[in-house]
Design a protein around this motif. Structure first.
Motif, PDB file in Angstrom:
ATOM      1  N   SER A  48       0.858  -1.190   0.000  1.00 34.21           N
ATOM      2  CA  SER A  48       0.000   0.000   0.000  1.00 34.21           C
ATOM      3  C   SER A  48       0.889   1.234   0.000  1.00 34.21           C
ATOM      4  O   SER A  48       2.049   1.178   0.408  1.00 34.21           O
ATOM      5  N   ARG A  49       0.350   2.328  -0.425  1.00 36.18           N
ATOM      6  CA  ARG A  49       1.118   3.578  -0.462  1.00 36.18           C
ATOM      7  C   ARG A  49       1.590   3.974   0.943  1.00 36.18           C
ATOM      8  O   ARG A  49       2.634   4.583   1.101  1.00 36.18           O
ATOM      9  N   ASP A  50       0.806   3.616   1.947  1.00 29.85           N
ATOM     10  CA  ASP A  50       1.157   3.957   3.328  1.00 29.85           C
ATOM     11  C   ASP A  50       2.364   3.183   3.824  1.00 29.85           C
ATOM     12  O   ASP A  50       3.014   3.596   4.786  1.00 29.85           O
ATOM     13  N   GLU A  51       2.678   2.050   3.208  1.00 30.78           N
ATOM     14  CA  GLU A  51       3.796   1.222   3.649  1.00 30.78           C
ATOM     15  C   GLU A  51       5.144   1.696   3.112  1.00 30.78           C
ATOM     16  O   GLU A  51       6.183   1.197   3.528  1.00 30.78           O
ATOM     17  N   ILE A  52       5.133   2.638   2.198  1.00 32.27           N
ATOM     18  CA  ILE A  52       6.385   3.149   1.639  1.00 32.27           C
ATOM     19  C   ILE A  52       7.025   4.091   2.647  1.00 32.27           C
ATOM     20  O   ILE A  52       6.376   4.997   3.175  1.00 32.27           O
ATOM     21  N   ASN A  53       8.287   3.871   2.921  1.00 31.28           N
ATOM     22  CA  ASN A  53       9.035   4.700   3.860  1.00 31.28           C
ATOM     23  C   ASN A  53       9.210   6.098   3.252  1.00 31.28           C
ATOM     24  O   ASN A  53       9.832   6.249   2.206  1.00 31.28           O
ATOM     25  N   ASP A  54       8.678   7.093   3.915  1.00 26.95           N
ATOM     26  CA  ASP A  54       8.759   8.470   3.416  1.00 26.95           C
ATOM     27  C   ASP A  54      10.191   8.985   3.343  1.00 26.95           C
ATOM     28  O   ASP A  54      10.476   9.948   2.637  1.00 26.95           O
ATOM     29  N   TYR A  55      11.090   8.353   4.095  1.00 26.15           N
ATOM     30  CA  TYR A  55      12.470   8.821   4.144  1.00 26.15           C
ATOM     31  C   TYR A  55      13.403   8.032   3.234  1.00 26.15           C
ATOM     32  O   TYR A  55      14.581   8.354   3.135  1.00 26.15           O
ATOM     33  N   ALA A  56      12.887   7.007   2.581  1.00 28.67           N
ATOM     34  CA  ALA A  56      13.697   6.219   1.647  1.00 28.67           C
ATOM     35  C   ALA A  56      13.714   6.918   0.296  1.00 28.67           C
ATOM     36  O   ALA A  56      12.681   7.354  -0.202  1.00 28.67           O
ATOM     37  N   LEU A  57      14.887   7.025  -0.276  1.00 30.71           N
ATOM     38  CA  LEU A  57      15.018   7.680  -1.569  1.00 30.71           C
ATOM     39  C   LEU A  57      14.783   6.650  -2.673  1.00 30.71           C
ATOM     40  O   LEU A  57      15.459   5.628  -2.739  1.00 30.71           O
ATOM     41  N   GLY A  58      13.802   6.919  -3.503  1.00 27.97           N
ATOM     42  CA  GLY A  58      13.491   6.059  -4.636  1.00 27.97           C
ATOM     43  C   GLY A  58      13.622   6.846  -5.922  1.00 27.97           C
ATOM     44  O   GLY A  58      13.631   8.073  -5.926  1.00 27.97           O
ATOM     45  N   LEU A  59      13.743   6.135  -7.010  1.00 26.25           N
ATOM     46  CA  LEU A  59      13.891   6.768  -8.321  1.00 26.25           C
ATOM     47  C   LEU A  59      12.871   6.188  -9.284  1.00 26.25           C
ATOM     48  O   LEU A  59      12.758   4.966  -9.405  1.00 26.25           O
ATOM     49  N   SER A  60      12.135   7.063  -9.943  1.00 23.96           N
ATOM     50  CA  SER A  60      11.209   6.608 -10.972  1.00 23.96           C
ATOM     51  C   SER A  60      11.986   6.201 -12.208  1.00 23.96           C
ATOM     52  O   SER A  60      12.864   6.931 -12.673  1.00 23.96           O
ATOM     53  N   ILE A  61      11.646   5.043 -12.725  1.00 24.99           N
ATOM     54  CA  ILE A  61      12.225   4.549 -13.970  1.00 24.99           C
ATOM     55  C   ILE A  61      11.180   4.783 -15.045  1.00 24.99           C
ATOM     56  O   ILE A  61      10.033   4.345 -14.915  1.00 24.99           O
ATOM     57  N   VAL A  62      11.554   5.473 -16.098  1.00 27.37           N
ATOM     58  CA  VAL A  62      10.610   5.803 -17.164  1.00 27.37           C
ATOM     59  C   VAL A  62      10.718   4.778 -18.294  1.00 27.37           C
ATOM     60  O   VAL A  62      11.668   3.993 -18.358  1.00 27.37           O
ATOM     61  N   GLN A  63       9.737   4.797 -19.163  1.00 28.10           N
ATOM     62  CA  GLN A  63       9.665   3.797 -20.231  1.00 28.10           C
ATOM     63  C   GLN A  63      10.927   3.756 -21.086  1.00 28.10           C
ATOM     64  O   GLN A  63      11.374   2.687 -21.485  1.00 28.10           O
ATOM     65  N   THR A  64      11.541   4.897 -21.328  1.00 26.74           N
ATOM     66  CA  THR A  64      12.739   4.922 -22.172  1.00 26.74           C
ATOM     67  C   THR A  64      13.957   4.306 -21.486  1.00 26.74           C
ATOM     68  O   THR A  64      14.950   4.023 -22.142  1.00 26.74           O
ATOM     69  N   ASP A  65      13.868   4.061 -20.166  1.00 25.27           N
ATOM     70  CA  ASP A  65      14.949   3.384 -19.433  1.00 25.27           C
ATOM     71  C   ASP A  65      14.826   1.867 -19.530  1.00 25.27           C
ATOM     72  O   ASP A  65      15.742   1.146 -19.153  1.00 25.27           O
ATOM     73  N   LEU A  66      13.678   1.372 -19.979  1.00 23.96           N
ATOM     74  CA  LEU A  66      13.391  -0.059 -19.982  1.00 23.96           C
ATOM     75  C   LEU A  66      13.768  -0.716 -21.304  1.00 23.96           C
ATOM     76  O   LEU A  66      13.629  -0.110 -22.367  1.00 23.96           O
ATOM     77  N   VAL A  67      14.221  -1.956 -21.209  1.00 23.56           N
ATOM     78  CA  VAL A  67      14.546  -2.750 -22.403  1.00 23.56           C
ATOM     79  C   VAL A  67      13.974  -4.153 -22.224  1.00 23.56           C
ATOM     80  O   VAL A  67      13.720  -4.598 -21.107  1.00 23.56           O
ATOM     81  N   MET A  68      13.799  -4.841 -23.342  1.00 18.40           N
ATOM     82  CA  MET A  68      13.346  -6.234 -23.328  1.00 18.40           C
ATOM     83  C   MET A  68      14.532  -7.161 -23.186  1.00 18.40           C
ATOM     84  O   MET A  68      15.652  -6.811 -23.557  1.00 18.40           O
ATOM     85  N   SER A  69      14.267  -8.352 -22.716  1.00 17.40           N
ATOM     86  CA  SER A  69      15.269  -9.403 -22.716  1.00 17.40           C
ATOM     87  C   SER A  69      14.881 -10.407 -23.798  1.00 17.40           C
ATOM     88  O   SER A  69      13.840 -11.053 -23.701  1.00 17.40           O
ATOM     89  N   VAL A  70      15.699 -10.515 -24.833  1.00 21.17           N
ATOM     90  CA  VAL A  70      15.411 -11.443 -25.919  1.00 21.17           C
ATOM     91  C   VAL A  70      15.571 -12.890 -25.439  1.00 21.17           C
ATOM     92  O   VAL A  70      14.786 -13.762 -25.792  1.00 21.17           O
ATOM     93  N   LYS A  71      16.555 -13.123 -24.601  1.00 23.42           N
ATOM     94  CA  LYS A  71      16.822 -14.474 -24.105  1.00 23.42           C
ATOM     95  C   LYS A  71      15.801 -14.943 -23.073  1.00 23.42           C
ATOM     96  O   LYS A  71      15.530 -16.129 -22.957  1.00 23.42           O
ATOM     97  N   HIS A  72      15.270 -14.003 -22.298  1.00 25.97           N
ATOM     98  CA  HIS A  72      14.353 -14.356 -21.207  1.00 25.97           C
ATOM     99  C   HIS A  72      13.077 -13.512 -21.331  1.00 25.97           C
ATOM    100  O   HIS A  72      13.041 -12.378 -20.855  1.00 25.97           O
ATOM    101  N   PRO A  73      12.033 -14.061 -21.952  1.00 22.51           N
ATOM    102  CA  PRO A  73      10.819 -13.262 -22.180  1.00 22.51           C
ATOM    103  C   PRO A  73      10.077 -12.863 -20.908  1.00 22.51           C
ATOM    104  O   PRO A  73       9.243 -11.977 -20.951  1.00 22.51           O
ATOM    105  N   ASP A  74      10.424 -13.473 -19.766  1.00 22.29           N
ATOM    106  CA  ASP A  74       9.776 -13.114 -18.510  1.00 22.29           C
ATOM    107  C   ASP A  74      10.620 -12.132 -17.693  1.00 22.29           C
ATOM    108  O   ASP A  74      10.436 -11.983 -16.487  1.00 22.29           O
ATOM    109  N   HIS A  75      11.554 -11.462 -18.358  1.00 21.02           N
ATOM    110  CA  HIS A  75      12.404 -10.443 -17.738  1.00 21.02           C
ATOM    111  C   HIS A  75      12.278  -9.122 -18.516  1.00 21.02           C
ATOM    112  O   HIS A  75      12.039  -9.130 -19.721  1.00 21.02           O
TER     113      HIS A  75
END
Length: 142
Positions: A48-75
């Motif tokens: 849930s959104r409430d379970e996220i630590n407000d003090y933990a630094l996270g980074l949004s990964i955008v679609q252009t950062d993502l790639v497919m795995s040709v060898k492993h279709p479930d990755h």
């Protein structure tokens, strides 16, 4: 390896996976890797959104950062040079607080971006039917 959690949103049709939170099991992100591959395996740990630590630094990964795995279709992969380039641009902005790469504890990715990259429908596969109560949900729903 990574610990995956999913934040679900509600609408009139049911409950849908919206955001994936990706935390390295080691506690540290490997910034020297070219690509970090994440294995998609259901069921996902619900967060849930409430379970996220407000003090933990996270980074949004955008679609252009993502790639497919040709060898492993479930990755899918997170292409780190593109992520680091974007971070360097963010660091140059006037009101961005100072941080180190080691301070980033997790990544957050929109499930719809993962669907697009993997050419699949996670929302359809992993949504909870609005006609089932939480107690009725079984593994076939994930």
């Amino acid at each position: 390896m990574f610990n995956l959690s999913v934040i679900y949103d509600y609408n009139y049709d049911g409950v849908y996976p919206t955001w994936m939170v990706i935390k390295p099991e080691s506690g540290y992100i490997n910034w020297s890797a070219e690509t970090l591959y994440v294995h998609i395996e259901a069921p996902f740990q619900r967060l849930s959104r409430d379970e996220i630590n407000d003090y933990a630094l996270g980074l949004s990964i955008v679609q252009t950062d993502l790639v497919m795995s040709v060898k492993h279709p479930d990755h899918f992969g997170i292409y780190m040079p593109r992520v680091k380039k974007r971070l360097n641009q963010i660091r140059g902005e006037q009101y961005t607080p100072s941080f180190r790469l080691a301070d980033i504890e997790h990544f957050i990715v929109q499930m719809s971006d993962i669907e697009i990259v993997m050419n699949m429908s996670i929302s359809t596969r992993f949504a909870l039917n609005k006609f089932k109560s939480r107690s009725q949900v079984d593994e076939t729903d994930f």
